[in-house]
Every structure is written in C-alpha cells, then in structure tokens.
Design an enzyme around this catalytic site. Structure first.
Site, PDB file in Angstrom:
ATOM      1  N   HIS A 182      -3.083   6.180 -11.932  1.00 31.25           N
ATOM      2  CA  HIS A 182      -1.852   7.431 -12.451  1.00 31.25           C
ATOM      3  C   HIS A 182      -2.891   8.531 -11.926  1.00 31.25           C
ATOM      4  O   HIS A 182      -1.943   9.647 -12.414  1.00 31.25           O
ATOM      5  CB  HIS A 182      -1.436   7.197 -13.782  1.00 31.25           C
ATOM      6  CG  HIS A 182      -0.916   5.720 -14.787  1.00 31.25           C
ATOM      7  ND1 HIS A 182      -2.235   4.645 -15.218  1.00 31.25           N
ATOM      8  CD2 HIS A 182      -0.187   5.361 -14.825  1.00 31.25           C
ATOM      9  CE1 HIS A 182      -1.262   4.077 -15.310  1.00 31.25           C
ATOM     10  NE2 HIS A 182       0.230   4.777 -14.978  1.00 31.25           N
ATOM     11  N   ASP A 251       4.268  -0.047  -7.010  1.00 30.45           N
ATOM     12  CA  ASP A 251       4.725   0.343  -8.412  1.00 30.45           C
ATOM     13  C   ASP A 251       4.787   1.617  -8.301  1.00 30.45           C
ATOM     14  O   ASP A 251       6.120   2.518  -7.284  1.00 30.45           O
ATOM     15  CB  ASP A 251       2.637   0.255  -8.610  1.00 30.45           C
ATOM     16  CG  ASP A 251       2.468   0.891 -10.228  1.00 30.45           C
ATOM     17  OD1 ASP A 251       2.848   0.800 -11.195  1.00 30.45           O
ATOM     18  OD2 ASP A 251       1.125   1.035 -10.470  1.00 30.45           O
TER      19      ASP A 251
END
Length: 336
Positions: A182, A251
């Site tokens: 992230h 993702d």
C-alpha cells in the site's frame, strides 16, 4: 463492458457516478467502509447498482476477511477472527480447523448475501514467513503451504454455501514481502526453489473462479516489474506454472507500490494479462481515464465472469447464522 472493478464515493450513488457507470458498464464494483452504514442502507446501495443495467447477478465485492480486514463492522455486524485462529486450531486438530474455517466463512457469507454483496476478496493464500512485513501477518492461514491450501479451500466452500464467490489472493504470494505494498513496492529476492513454497497453495486451488495479483516484484522472475504489471509472471508463472484458469483481477491500482497514473497502470495491467483492473477510490478522473483507455471486455472474459457468478447459483446454507457461529466457536474453544 469495461474490464474494470470500480469503487463508490459514499453511502449512495451520486448522479455523476450513476451516469458514468451506465455508460462505462464496468464488470463490477468494490465496497469500502465509506459505503457501509447499516443493513438497510447497504442493501439499498447494492440494489441500486443492480438496477443500472438490470442485472440481478452482478459482481459486487468487498474486503471482508475478519480480523484487521473488515469493512462491515460491529456493532451492526459480527467481528470475525483472522486466519491465524484457524492456523492455531490446525496445530491441535486439522479436521476441526477445516470445519471451523468453513462454518466461519459461511456465516460471514450470509452477512454479505443479506445486503446484496455477491463476492468477497477472500481468502488470502499467502504463506506466512517469519520476519516478513506484517501486512500479511495474522491474516495468513499459516507457514505450511498444504495447511494454507486446506483452510483456503474450506473458506471458499463456506462462502459458496452462502452464495458468495470468493477470490484467492495475492497471486503468486505476498508472504515474503518486507514492505507494505500500500505504501511502497516490495521486492522479493528469493530463488526459484524458495518461491515454489509460495505458489503451492495457489497451484492446489488453481481451479477457483477468481484471483487477485500481488503488487510485489520477484527478481527471480522479473527484475523490473511487479507481478500485476509483468507479462512473464502472469503468463508463465500464474497461468502456466500455477495453472490458474479463472478471472485474474489486479490488486488496487491506486496503491503506492506502483508508479504512473491509474489509467496508465490499468492499461498496463490488462496488457500484461490481467482480465480486470481494480480501482478502489472512486476518483472520477481516474475512472473515466480507465474507461477511455481500456478495450471492451472480450467474450472469453465475459464468459469467465458469468461462470464465476454462476458457480454459487442455487447455494444452500447448512445452518442459521447463529448455528454456524456456535459450531465454529465450539471448535475454536479447543485451542483455549
């Protein structure tokens, strides 16, 4: 249809979102905490999404694993344990752990089905490695590939009993990463033999209908690109060596592991071999850019999407929500 999964900005659809989604016709949608208030609101939101193109069977997904990763939270919904709880029970009684994981996923799936969610970005099949970053951590079903596959299969079965399509992640494995994707791009320098352990659970469950890539660079396979953007990793490792034949979704393309604009990254992910580009944050400029750059979904991808959604048609729950949780808790209590 646009080969993308888009996020929503709030508790209801804005007029701009409704108009854009009607024109772009994305493959599906993903929900986050900002979209969730209570059962009545969430059911109304998912029904509204279905009404845009009149599709009763629509891919509407969410990250609802349990533990740290849950968008539907108490006090409205139950808290569910992370994967580590079933890993610990497996040490004592493997069959009981498998049964508990299945009952847990079925109860969780009933929560989703009640509010019109049709899919879950769950389970993670990442093999846990000591000393790696905690972004996987207790979400994993353990450090043994066979155990991860067994508990992952039970989770998929439980979700399916509730009528929910699961999605294995993060192919080909996030468990060795020393960074949170992230925030930055993890680089894994393990060799081919070591990486065999990471891909083993995905190979065991290669026939599942939905999977998600990892934003991780594996130098043994591609020293330049993370898996999501690597034609070699997707075609040679995921499709050939693992043998995954289902829908492959990236993702989230807005994570800091990746460099470039979100529309550009979506185009690269699809060109590398992903079937669908995932964009979670409901930024209209990004979504319109993705729709402009991506080709229309081909017939094979449409068929795979229909197959995935149809794989849980006619599901029959094996108990009420309370009964499932009682069965699960009686088994988990064996560890204590």
């Amino acid at each position: 249809m646009t080969p993308a999964i888009f996020g929503l900005s709030g508790l209801t659809l804005s007029a701009d979102e409704r108009a854009f989604f009607r024109d772009a016709d994305p493959a599906g949608y993903i929900l986050f905490g900002r979209n969730v208030q209570d059962r009545e609101q969430l059911r109304a939101l998912t029904d509204d999404l279905r009404s845009i193109h009149g599709r009763d069977r629509l891919y509407i997904t969410i990250d609802q694993e349990g533990g740290r990763v849950a968008r539907m939270k108490p006090p409205v919904w139950c808290a569910y344990p992370p994967g580590e709880a079933f890993d610990k029970l497996y040490d004592l009684a493997p069959a009981s752990a498998i049964e508990a994981a299945r009952d847990n996923a079925e109860a969780l799936g009933l929560d989703l089905a009640e509010v019109g969610v049709t899919a879950d970005c769950h389970p993670p099949l990442d093999v846990r490695h000591p000393g790696a970053h905690d972004i996987v951590g207790d979400r994993s079903f353990g450090a043994d590939p066979m155990r991860v596959a067994a508990l992952g299969r039970a989770t998929l079965q439980g979700l399916a009993r509730a009528g929910i399509v699961g999605c294995v992640k993060h192919i080909p494995g996030h468990g060795r990463a020393m960074a949170d994707s992230h925030k930055e791009l993890p680089t894994v320098e393990a060799g081919e033999e070591e990486l065999e352990r990471d891909i083993e659970p995905f190979r065991t469950l290669r026939d599942v209908p939905f999977g998600m890539t990892a934003h991780v660079r594996y130098t043994a396979w591609d020293a330049e690109n993370p898996a999501t953007l690597s034609p070699f990793v997707i075609r040679e490792i995921i499709r050939e060596r693992i043998g995954f034949t289902g829908l492959l979704m990236s993702d989230d393309l807005d994570m800091q592991a990746l460099s470039g604009s979100v529309p550009e990254l979506a185009e690269r992910a699809i060109a590398a071999g992903c079937d669908l580009a995932l964009n979670c944050w409901a930024k209209m400029d990004d979504m319109t850019g993705i729709a402009a750059r991506l080709p229309t979904m081909d017939a094979q991808t449409v068929d795979k999407l229909e197959l995935a959604l149809g794989s849980v048609a006619g599901a029959q729950a094996t108990g009420t929500h309370a009964e499932l949780l009682a069965r699960r808790d009686a088994l988990l209590a064996l560890v204590a």
